[in-house]
Scaffold this active site. Sequence first.
Site, PDB file in Angstrom:
ATOM      1  N   PRO A  14       6.575  -8.178   0.399  1.00 20.48           N
ATOM      2  CA  PRO A  14       6.824  -7.360  -0.788  1.00 20.48           C
ATOM      3  C   PRO A  14       6.405  -7.980  -2.119  1.00 20.48           C
ATOM      4  O   PRO A  14       6.386  -7.299  -3.128  1.00 20.48           O
ATOM      5  CB  PRO A  14       8.336  -7.156  -0.754  1.00 20.48           C
ATOM      6  N   ASP A  37      -5.483  -5.910  -1.715  1.00 24.53           N
ATOM      7  CA  ASP A  37      -5.066  -4.810  -2.592  1.00 24.53           C
ATOM      8  C   ASP A  37      -4.492  -5.361  -3.884  1.00 24.53           C
ATOM      9  O   ASP A  37      -4.205  -6.548  -3.989  1.00 24.53           O
ATOM     10  CB  ASP A  37      -3.850  -4.055  -2.011  1.00 24.53           C
ATOM     11  N   LYS A  59      -6.545  -0.605  -6.808  1.00 26.69           N
ATOM     12  CA  LYS A  59      -6.579   0.624  -7.601  1.00 26.69           C
ATOM     13  C   LYS A  59      -6.607   0.245  -9.063  1.00 26.69           C
ATOM     14  O   LYS A  59      -5.837  -0.576  -9.509  1.00 26.69           O
ATOM     15  CB  LYS A  59      -5.286   1.400  -7.356  1.00 26.69           C
ATOM     16  N   GLY A  90      -0.119  -5.403   0.852  1.00 25.28           N
ATOM     17  CA  GLY A  90       1.287  -5.510   0.460  1.00 25.28           C
ATOM     18  C   GLY A  90       2.191  -5.053   1.594  1.00 25.28           C
ATOM     19  O   GLY A  90       1.831  -4.152   2.354  1.00 25.28           O
ATOM     20  N   GLY A  91       3.345  -5.697   1.718  1.00 24.74           N
ATOM     21  CA  GLY A  91       4.324  -5.273   2.732  1.00 24.74           C
ATOM     22  C   GLY A  91       3.795  -5.447   4.135  1.00 24.74           C
ATOM     23  O   GLY A  91       3.278  -6.513   4.490  1.00 24.74           O
ATOM     24  N   ASP A  92       3.911  -4.411   4.935  1.00 28.79           N
ATOM     25  CA  ASP A  92       3.418  -4.418   6.311  1.00 28.79           C
ATOM     26  C   ASP A  92       2.160  -3.540   6.396  1.00 28.79           C
ATOM     27  O   ASP A  92       2.125  -2.464   5.801  1.00 28.79           O
ATOM     28  CB  ASP A  92       4.501  -3.850   7.249  1.00 28.79           C
ATOM     29  N   ILE A  95       2.774   0.188   7.527  1.00 23.62           N
ATOM     30  CA  ILE A  95       3.675   1.110   6.824  1.00 23.62           C
ATOM     31  C   ILE A  95       2.939   1.560   5.563  1.00 23.62           C
ATOM     32  O   ILE A  95       2.826   0.797   4.597  1.00 23.62           O
ATOM     33  CB  ILE A  95       5.022   0.435   6.453  1.00 23.62           C
ATOM     34  N   MET A 171       5.951   5.232  -2.976  1.00 17.66           N
ATOM     35  CA  MET A 171       4.966   5.919  -3.836  1.00 17.66           C
ATOM     36  C   MET A 171       5.534   7.205  -4.422  1.00 17.66           C
ATOM     37  O   MET A 171       4.824   8.211  -4.504  1.00 17.66           O
ATOM     38  CB  MET A 171       3.698   6.247  -3.021  1.00 17.66           C
TER      39      MET A 171
END
Length: 250
Positions: A14, A37, A59, A90-92, A95, A171
């Site tokens: 995270p 990312d 982005k 990011g994260g997993d 997901i 999001m």
Amino acid sequence: MTDSGEIILVGAGPGDPDLLTVRALRALERADVVVHDGLVSAEILDLAPGGARMISVAKRRARHTLPQEQIGELLVREARAGHIVIRLKGGDPFIFGRGGEEVEDAHRAGIPVTVVPGISSALGAAAAAAMPLTHRDHASTVTFVAGQCRGLSDQNWAGLAGKGRTLVIFMGVATSAAIAEKLMDDGLSPATPIAILERATLPDMRVLRAMLADLPGLVERENVESPALIVVGDVARLGVRTAQLLETVS
Ligand code: SAH
């Protein structure tokens, strides 16, 4: 370097670098190329070897993300050149990370691909806020949904939130008004507790709480920005406040 390279999809967790897995760190240390990312922090990128090429597909406001197709092509091209390509997310990766599409791209191209799981922001955020997503007294089911994806209004969210349930929305900041309306149209009480977990596990993390009817108001008053998660359900009342976080998030 081998003749044919490989692609490793790596979950970066995270945000807090301490929440990388040992396997993620080991993979990162082998990188020839890192494709990452915007959600991956500079501190984590610094863990890649000095000689690794760092490619951002982040982005940006004025520009769209590199289209997914082109990301897939980039990964395959770099691996074909014999490189160990780390796709850091990011994260997993599985997901809401579009990792599935990248695995398919690698399979189609005949490139070896492996996946290193990461701590999803939902889990990292809940832990940092001491907000259990399930709890014997409050929730026996938890659902992850994307608040911004193809055809939000066409999706059927009926039954995802309510008594005994926790809903975690990824999001969802930009669409919070539509989300609150959708849930209330589905019959959820306007007084349902909600929490916003913003920049979870990072030093400036915030935990904000309100009732469902006031979700868009809270987003506006507090200037909530991405990345943030919205938790809907009784567990949103549990846990610490922003001021108490400072002691747990380093
Ligand atoms: N694969 C990621 C999710 C990618 S989608 C994961 O497993 O966490 C991007 C969304 O994730 C953001 O819009 C936000 O809702 C959430 N997110 C990612 N990092 C976050 C963080 N540190 N704090 C709060 N939300 C985060």
